[in-house]
Design a protein around this motif. Sequence first.
Motif, PDB file in Angstrom:
ATOM      1  N   PHE B 133      -0.125  -9.181   0.932  1.00  0.00           N
ATOM      2  CA  PHE B 133       1.263  -9.216   1.397  1.00  0.00           C
ATOM      3  C   PHE B 133       1.398  -8.519   2.730  1.00  0.00           C
ATOM      4  N   LYS B 134       2.465  -8.846   3.432  1.00  0.00           N
ATOM      5  CA  LYS B 134       2.762  -8.162   4.696  1.00  0.00           C
ATOM      6  C   LYS B 134       4.268  -7.953   4.794  1.00  0.00           C
ATOM      7  N   THR B 135       4.651  -6.900   5.496  1.00  0.00           N
ATOM      8  CA  THR B 135       6.085  -6.643   5.661  1.00  0.00           C
ATOM      9  C   THR B 135       6.500  -7.084   7.046  1.00  0.00           C
ATOM     10  N   ILE B 136       7.762  -7.416   7.167  1.00  0.00           N
ATOM     11  CA  ILE B 136       8.319  -7.761   8.475  1.00  0.00           C
ATOM     12  C   ILE B 136       9.503  -6.832   8.698  1.00  0.00           C
ATOM     13  N   GLY B 137       9.446  -6.091   9.783  1.00  0.00           N
ATOM     14  CA  GLY B 137      10.460  -5.071  10.058  1.00  0.00           C
ATOM     15  C   GLY B 137       9.949  -3.697   9.676  1.00  0.00           C
ATOM     16  N   ARG B 138      10.581  -2.664  10.172  1.00  0.00           N
ATOM     17  CA  ARG B 138      10.108  -1.290   9.935  1.00  0.00           C
ATOM     18  C   ARG B 138      10.129  -0.971   8.438  1.00  0.00           C
ATOM     19  N   SER B 139       9.013  -0.497   7.958  1.00  0.00           N
ATOM     20  CA  SER B 139       8.834  -0.309   6.515  1.00  0.00           C
ATOM     21  C   SER B 139       8.413   1.120   6.197  1.00  0.00           C
ATOM     22  N   THR B 140       8.632   1.516   4.949  1.00  0.00           N
ATOM     23  CA  THR B 140       8.345   2.892   4.532  1.00  0.00           C
ATOM     24  C   THR B 140       7.631   2.891   3.185  1.00  0.00           C
ATOM     25  N   ILE B 141       6.595   3.728   3.073  1.00  0.00           N
ATOM     26  CA  ILE B 141       5.929   3.962   1.780  1.00  0.00           C
ATOM     27  C   ILE B 141       6.279   5.379   1.365  1.00  0.00           C
ATOM     28  N   ILE B 142       6.699   5.545   0.122  1.00  0.00           N
ATOM     29  CA  ILE B 142       7.032   6.885  -0.376  1.00  0.00           C
ATOM     30  C   ILE B 142       6.164   7.185  -1.597  1.00  0.00           C
ATOM     31  N   SER B 144       4.718  10.736  -4.153  1.00  0.00           N
ATOM     32  CA  SER B 144       5.246  12.036  -4.576  1.00  0.00           C
ATOM     33  C   SER B 144       4.944  13.129  -3.545  1.00  0.00           C
ATOM     34  N   SER B 145       3.967  12.902  -2.663  1.00  0.00           N
ATOM     35  CA  SER B 145       3.567  13.948  -1.712  1.00  0.00           C
ATOM     36  C   SER B 145       3.920  13.644  -0.264  1.00  0.00           C
ATOM     37  N   TYR B 146       4.049  12.379   0.086  1.00  0.00           N
ATOM     38  CA  TYR B 146       4.313  12.076   1.492  1.00  0.00           C
ATOM     39  C   TYR B 146       5.055  10.760   1.662  1.00  0.00           C
ATOM     40  N   ARG B 147       5.459  10.537   2.920  1.00  0.00           N
ATOM     41  CA  ARG B 147       6.254   9.365   3.286  1.00  0.00           C
ATOM     42  C   ARG B 147       5.657   8.793   4.568  1.00  0.00           C
ATOM     43  N   VAL B 148       5.426   7.500   4.584  1.00  0.00           N
ATOM     44  CA  VAL B 148       4.826   6.852   5.756  1.00  0.00           C
ATOM     45  C   VAL B 148       5.769   5.765   6.248  1.00  0.00           C
ATOM     46  N   SER B 149       6.065   5.759   7.548  1.00  0.00           N
ATOM     47  CA  SER B 149       6.877   4.690   8.137  1.00  0.00           C
ATOM     48  C   SER B 149       6.080   4.013   9.240  1.00  0.00           C
ATOM     49  N   ALA B 150       6.201   2.689   9.321  1.00  0.00           N
ATOM     50  CA  ALA B 150       5.480   1.933  10.352  1.00  0.00           C
ATOM     51  C   ALA B 150       6.202   0.620  10.603  1.00  0.00           C
ATOM     52  N   ASP B 151       5.889   0.010  11.765  1.00  0.00           N
ATOM     53  CA  ASP B 151       6.528  -1.267  12.120  1.00  0.00           C
ATOM     54  C   ASP B 151       5.981  -2.419  11.277  1.00  0.00           C
ATOM     55  N   LYS B 152       4.726  -2.297  10.842  1.00  0.00           N
ATOM     56  CA  LYS B 152       4.080  -3.411  10.149  1.00  0.00           C
ATOM     57  C   LYS B 152       3.177  -2.874   9.042  1.00  0.00           C
ATOM     58  N   LEU B 162      -3.211  -0.629   1.471  1.00  0.00           N
ATOM     59  CA  LEU B 162      -2.133  -0.916   2.405  1.00  0.00           C
ATOM     60  C   LEU B 162      -2.553  -0.424   3.780  1.00  0.00           C
ATOM     61  N   ILE B 163      -2.314  -1.234   4.804  1.00  0.00           N
ATOM     62  CA  ILE B 163      -2.620  -0.785   6.171  1.00  0.00           C
ATOM     63  C   ILE B 163      -1.322  -0.798   6.969  1.00  0.00           C
ATOM     64  N   ALA B 164      -1.004   0.359   7.542  1.00  0.00           N
ATOM     65  CA  ALA B 164       0.236   0.515   8.316  1.00  0.00           C
ATOM     66  C   ALA B 164      -0.112   0.627   9.793  1.00  0.00           C
ATOM     67  N   SER B 181      -2.694   5.841  15.176  1.00  0.00           N
ATOM     68  CA  SER B 181      -2.666   4.421  15.550  1.00  0.00           C
ATOM     69  C   SER B 181      -2.521   3.530  14.316  1.00  0.00           C
ATOM     70  N   SER B 182      -3.153   3.920  13.212  1.00  0.00           N
ATOM     71  CA  SER B 182      -3.004   3.141  11.974  1.00  0.00           C
ATOM     72  C   SER B 182      -3.273   4.028  10.760  1.00  0.00           C
ATOM     73  N   LEU B 183      -2.863   3.549   9.591  1.00  0.00           N
ATOM     74  CA  LEU B 183      -3.064   4.301   8.350  1.00  0.00           C
ATOM     75  C   LEU B 183      -3.496   3.362   7.247  1.00  0.00           C
ATOM     76  N   GLU B 184      -4.510   3.758   6.519  1.00  0.00           N
ATOM     77  CA  GLU B 184      -4.934   3.006   5.327  1.00  0.00           C
ATOM     78  C   GLU B 184      -4.526   3.816   4.109  1.00  0.00           C
ATOM     79  N   PHE B 185      -3.863   3.171   3.173  1.00  0.00           N
ATOM     80  CA  PHE B 185      -3.376   3.874   1.981  1.00  0.00           C
ATOM     81  C   PHE B 185      -3.887   3.161   0.733  1.00  0.00           C
ATOM     82  N   ASN B 186      -4.575   3.902  -0.124  1.00  0.00           N
ATOM     83  CA  ASN B 186      -5.053   3.341  -1.384  1.00  0.00           C
ATOM     84  C   ASN B 186      -4.105   3.791  -2.483  1.00  0.00           C
ATOM     85  N   TRP B 187      -3.383   2.834  -3.084  1.00  0.00           N
ATOM     86  CA  TRP B 187      -2.361   3.248  -4.056  1.00  0.00           C
ATOM     87  C   TRP B 187      -2.938   3.552  -5.433  1.00  0.00           C
TER      88      TRP B 187
END
Lengths: 210, 206
Positions: B133-142, B144-152, B162-164, B181-187
């Motif tokens: 999946f991919k998001t369109i528009g500024r998105s946020t992952i929340i 219990s410990s942190y919050r990540v926001s990115a354009d894509k 997830l790659i932000a 520059s980018s973030l990889e998140f393993n849920w």
Amino acid sequence: MKKKALLLLTILALMLPLKAFAKQDNLVFTVSEDGEMLGGEGDEVTVTGREIVVTQGKTKIITQKLIYNTKTKVARAFGECIIINDNMTINSEEVYFDTENNYAKLTGQVKISQEREEKDITIDADFVELWTETKDVKADGNVVINDTEKIIYGDTLEFSDQTGIAKLFGRLKLIEEDRTLSSPDGTLETNVDKGTYKVTGQIEFITRVN
Amino acid sequence: MKRKLFWLMMLPVMFFAGCTRESVETQREPLPSDYKQVVDTIKVVERREGLPSFSLEAKTVIEFNDYIEFNDLDEVVTYSDGNPELKLTSNTAAWYQRQNRLEAIGDVNLFGLEEEFILQAPKVVYQTLDETFKTIGRSTIITSSYRVSADKLDGSVKEKLLIARGNLILINEDGMEVEGSSLEFNWETNDYKVKGPITAEIKPID
């Protein structure tokens, strides 16, 4: 008149604790393009990269690996570490920096170079404690102070940046021009700015006679 | 005589009946040209080797020529090895059956069911075949410990990754703000990796 003096004292007394609770500087670190930061549910983040620069107030650490604990606010640096603290530059292999208490522990071939008003000095040791605000130093193991005029060897050292007084303990040796002074277990107090020193304990003094 | 009486009785009935029909007649909004039909409720379950891989429930469904639009979307669930993995809610969703694509539009929330996290985005496009999946528009992952926001954001259900990218900012609960520059998140593990150049700032908590 008495009232004025009392008021002044009260204001001063109120200002002292305020200074003690002065706002802590933000800790900032930048990582080169090749670098990366790993984190997760735990409290620690691990940062690696060709150049990591950690800055807090007047303290700057340059390293290649950093582990930072977001709860304890302790940063540990590894590799070829350079700590720049005002007029002090320190090289070491490992740094433990308690950012909340402005306190650092440095291990592995530690070398402190300081540009003082009177002269430049270097301190070498195996292990060093540094209070980054006052720039006071405690050193342990194979301590060597070199102020270009004399070299002093000792087991442990306490150095006050403000007074310029260094106290060395344990096995001591001082080499100055044609004189050598040594002690198996003594205390040597020297003022690195003035170049004076005082030794207590059993002393052996050797001087060259032409 | 009987016929006369019959027409005499029928005339007012017909007259009033005509009036009634006239009064209830409404003007319908013109529907899209490719509109086909409206269904009340629907449940879609995709299966792979007998195990569910994707399911969807909605109350109002409009079927167009090339896609189906779901309104009052209850939830969309993706599965990993038959177990629920992610749950998606949004205002509307368009299901492109031929392309195996779901587009969730408006206040999209993606919840991790095994590991707790929420992804919020204006629009999410989910490919059911690849499970990406991919998001369109500024998105946020929340988490219990942190919050990540990115354009894509790009995600893979199979890899639980997830790659932000783009104006990335990570804020943790202890006041650490990280830009990279980018973030990889393993849920699955909640671990993340930020790639350089990185700037992090830790503000003392008052």
